[in-house]
Design a protein around this motif. Structure first.
Motif, PDB file in Angstrom:
ATOM      1  N   VAL A   1       5.246 -37.563  -4.587  1.00  0.00           N
ATOM      2  CA  VAL A   1       5.356 -36.836  -3.529  1.00  0.00           C
ATOM      3  C   VAL A   1       5.875 -36.829  -1.955  1.00  0.00           C
ATOM      4  CG1 VAL A   1       3.682 -34.496  -2.479  1.00  0.00           C
ATOM      5  CG2 VAL A   1       4.002 -35.094  -4.991  1.00  0.00           C
ATOM      6  N   LYS A   2       5.050 -37.909  -1.393  1.00  0.00           N
ATOM      7  CA  LYS A   2       5.126 -38.300   0.115  1.00  0.00           C
ATOM      8  C   LYS A   2       6.273 -38.994   0.064  1.00  0.00           C
ATOM      9  CE  LYS A   2       3.464 -41.378   3.392  1.00  0.00           C
ATOM     10  NZ  LYS A   2       3.012 -40.720   4.566  1.00  0.00           N
ATOM     11  N   ALA A   3       6.786 -39.953  -1.283  1.00  0.00           N
ATOM     12  CA  ALA A   3       8.173 -40.542  -0.985  1.00  0.00           C
ATOM     13  C   ALA A   3       9.556 -39.161  -1.603  1.00  0.00           C
ATOM     14  CB  ALA A   3       8.253 -41.093  -2.171  1.00  0.00           C
ATOM     15  N   ARG A   4       9.278 -38.501  -1.355  1.00  0.00           N
ATOM     16  CA  ARG A   4      11.088 -37.102  -2.198  1.00  0.00           C
ATOM     17  C   ARG A   4       9.944 -35.882  -0.833  1.00  0.00           C
ATOM     18  NH1 ARG A   4       8.409 -38.236  -8.506  1.00  0.00           N
ATOM     19  NH2 ARG A   4       9.255 -40.572  -8.855  1.00  0.00           N
ATOM     20  N   ALA A   5       9.276 -36.025  -0.432  1.00  0.00           N
ATOM     21  CA  ALA A   5       9.041 -35.133   0.056  1.00  0.00           C
ATOM     22  C   ALA A   5      10.574 -34.333   1.252  1.00  0.00           C
ATOM     23  CB  ALA A   5       8.172 -34.779   1.495  1.00  0.00           C
ATOM     24  N   GLU A   6      11.105 -35.537   1.611  1.00  0.00           N
ATOM     25  CA  GLU A   6      12.528 -34.874   2.508  1.00  0.00           C
ATOM     26  C   GLU A   6      13.294 -34.205   1.206  1.00  0.00           C
ATOM     27  OE1 GLU A   6      13.144 -38.812   4.579  1.00  0.00           O
ATOM     28  OE2 GLU A   6      12.152 -37.876   6.128  1.00  0.00           O
ATOM     29  N   ARG A   7      13.155 -34.255  -0.322  1.00  0.00           N
ATOM     30  CA  ARG A   7      14.172 -33.875  -1.111  1.00  0.00           C
ATOM     31  C   ARG A   7      13.920 -32.144  -1.037  1.00  0.00           C
ATOM     32  NH1 ARG A   7      14.000 -37.215  -5.932  1.00  0.00           N
ATOM     33  NH2 ARG A   7      13.958 -39.799  -4.977  1.00  0.00           N
ATOM     34  N   VAL A   8      12.971 -31.570  -0.099  1.00  0.00           N
ATOM     35  CA  VAL A   8      12.483 -30.733   0.097  1.00  0.00           C
ATOM     36  C   VAL A   8      13.106 -29.415   1.178  1.00  0.00           C
ATOM     37  CG1 VAL A   8      10.726 -28.545   0.246  1.00  0.00           C
ATOM     38  CG2 VAL A   8      10.813 -30.398  -1.263  1.00  0.00           C
ATOM     39  N   THR A   9      14.675 -28.931   0.862  1.00  0.00           N
ATOM     40  CA  THR A   9      15.677 -28.018   2.124  1.00  0.00           C
ATOM     41  C   THR A   9      14.582 -26.969   1.878  1.00  0.00           C
ATOM     42  OG1 THR A   9      17.911 -29.547   1.534  1.00  0.00           O
ATOM     43  CG2 THR A   9      17.321 -27.434   2.893  1.00  0.00           C
ATOM     44  N   MET A  10      13.816 -26.003   2.750  1.00  0.00           N
ATOM     45  CA  MET A  10      13.658 -24.986   3.640  1.00  0.00           C
ATOM     46  C   MET A  10      14.021 -24.044   4.658  1.00  0.00           C
ATOM     47  SD  MET A  10      10.253 -23.119   2.219  1.00  0.00           S
ATOM     48  CE  MET A  10      10.985 -20.891   2.744  1.00  0.00           C
ATOM     49  N   LEU A  11      14.913 -22.989   3.600  1.00  0.00           N
ATOM     50  CA  LEU A  11      15.341 -21.663   4.180  1.00  0.00           C
ATOM     51  C   LEU A  11      14.420 -20.538   4.480  1.00  0.00           C
ATOM     52  CD1 LEU A  11      18.784 -22.397   2.332  1.00  0.00           C
ATOM     53  CD2 LEU A  11      17.951 -23.273   4.153  1.00  0.00           C
ATOM     54  N   HIS A  12      15.087 -19.742   5.822  1.00  0.00           N
ATOM     55  CA  HIS A  12      14.776 -18.457   5.635  1.00  0.00           C
ATOM     56  C   HIS A  12      15.157 -17.936   5.309  1.00  0.00           C
ATOM     57  CE1 HIS A  12      13.628 -14.940   8.223  1.00  0.00           C
ATOM     58  NE2 HIS A  12      13.006 -15.010   7.359  1.00  0.00           N
ATOM     59  N   ALA A  13      15.627 -16.963   4.154  1.00  0.00           N
ATOM     60  CA  ALA A  13      16.549 -16.396   3.376  1.00  0.00           C
ATOM     61  C   ALA A  13      16.604 -15.708   2.181  1.00  0.00           C
ATOM     62  CB  ALA A  13      17.852 -17.103   2.822  1.00  0.00           C
ATOM     63  N   ASN A  14      17.617 -15.457   1.240  1.00  0.00           N
ATOM     64  CA  ASN A  14      17.221 -14.428   0.358  1.00  0.00           C
ATOM     65  C   ASN A  14      18.191 -14.919  -0.473  1.00  0.00           C
ATOM     66  OD1 ASN A  14      19.221 -12.787  -1.551  1.00  0.00           O
ATOM     67  ND2 ASN A  14      17.748 -11.610  -0.155  1.00  0.00           N
TER      68      ASN A  14
END
Length: 406
Positions: free
Chosen positions: A293-306
């Motif tokens: 999880v630590k090695a891959r966390a930057e693969r998450v893109t978080m958006l305030h969106a619909n």
């Protein structure tokens, strides 16, 4: 005038073509939903990952909510997870989790922060390791104050899972139960599924026959604390008294799964995860998964969106997996058609869509245009099995659709 986030939430939940009283209830829910709702989400990530069959190279589009499932999906090694949410508090929580995973020194610090979430040392860790790397909007949220004047970040020193709309609802349920001389925490002493059943039958089940409880649960606003808007309340009730529906869902949570394998039961009856190395936790919080999880966390893109808007801005054939939680229960037919038009356009060969519903059946037949629905295969038998094994127990159905070959 409502803020932009409030307008986005209102657009998602307010039925403008409904009767005046229904619109008022919808707007009241939108107001309640503007703050932190889920510190921990109530969809089982183990069931999710089995249904989704995420593989290396896959791009996943998901609604974020509290982020437990988003970061758990990383254990299956996707290329990217694009997580969207209309709730600014959920966006801030997911950003906090991503930065904390990347910058806290080790698993012990990470577990204390998000599994225990009730230690003053977490605040010092936040200042030292997390805050310097957090985006300005999320940092402003966590260092700001809630409606009763508490700094939000201090929730990690005093029990994060007792906060938020759901945490408050569970706390109120514990209080009402105590007023009726029922200790919900007693359930956690059960050693076997048989003991769990005995406690449920003798202590919990009769609670739902009380006149006051039946009257309260018949009010559509009574389930706002579960994140259930009025439109979803009607689907959940399905013409039955809500007290009977809730008793059946609680029975599944309490009796169908052993306590040592169901952290949802610990959240419901203990208002947090269990203590000790053997306590059940979501995959992203388990030590065996920490390095991945630590090695891959930057693969998450978080958006305030619909979700529909995010997909509309994406390239054709650019996603492999889609997770909608229970958001479609809130949608009109037009909103469903718009969403699935973008899903179909952006789906790669072999794409899978997973979602949950308050009622048992899938909501798509009869509501989605045939031209769209015919592009997808409903995996009915598998969906029934996923529903049966979903440890959170609060949903009527877990549904899997796969894109048909051209």
């Amino acid at each position: 005038m409502a803020s932009l986030p409030n307008r986005k939430i209102a657009a998602a939940v307010v039925r403008e073509d409904a009767a005046h009283r229904q619109r008022l209830l919808d707007r009241a829910f939108a107001l309640a939903f503007k703050g932190l709702v889920y510190a921990q989400i109530w969809e089982d990530p183990v069931v999710d990952m089995e249904a989704l069959a995420i593989a290396p190279g896959h791009r996943v589009a998901t609604i974020a909510s509290g982020g437990c499932n988003v970061f758990s999906y990383l254990t299956d090694d996707p290329a990217e997870i694009v997580a969207v949410d209309l709730n600014t508090a959920h966006v801030a929580l997911n950003n906090l989790k991503r930065v904390a995973i990347l910058h806290l020194p080790d698993y012990a610090h990470f577990r204390r922060f998000f599994a225990d979430a009730d230690d003053a040392a977490n605040i010092a860790d936040y200042r030292t390791f997390v805050a310097p790397h957090l985006d300005e909007t999320s940092r402003r949220y966590w260092e700001g104050r809630d409606l009763v004047g508490r700094r939000r970040i201090n929730g990690f020193a005093r029990g994060l899972y007792k906060r938020g709309l759901l945490g408050g609802f569970i706390g109120l349920a514990h209080l009402v139960a105590r007023l009726h001389r029922i200790d919900l925490g007693e359930f956690l002493a059960a050693k076997t599924v048989e003991e769990q059943r005995a406690i449920f039958d003798s202590k919990f089940a009769p609670f739902f026959d009380r006149k006051l409880i039946r009257w309260i649960t018949d009010q559509r606003s009574s389930l706002f604390g579960l994140g259930i808007p009025p439109a979803q309340y009607d689907a959940l009730a399905d013409g039955k008294p809500m007290a009977d529906v809730l008793r059946a869902r609680l029975e599944k949570l309490a009796c169908d799964f052993p306590l040592d394998d169901n952290y949802f039961a610990w959240q419901a009856f203990g208002r947090g995860y269990g203590k000790g190395v053997a306590a059940p936790l979501p995959p992203y919080l388990q030590e065996v998964n920490y390095a991945a999880v630590k090695a891959r966390a930057e693969r998450v893109t978080m958006l305030h969106a619909n979700m529909t808007d995010m997909l509309a801005a994406s390239d054709a054939a650019s996603f492999d997996r889609y997770v909608f939680l229970d958001a479609q229960d809130w949608m009109s037919d037009a909103q469903l058609a718009a969403l699935w038009a973008e899903v179909t356009r952006t789906a790669r060969a072999g794409a899978r869509v997973l979602f949950r519903t308050a009622a048992e059946p899938s909501l798509l037949p009869g509501r989605l245009p045939d031209a769209l629905l015919d592009r997808w295969e409903y995996r009915a038998e598998e969906s029934r099995d996923y529903t049966r094994r979903d440890r959170s127990a609060i949903y009527g159905g877990v549904h899997l659709y796969t894109l048909k070959a051209d």
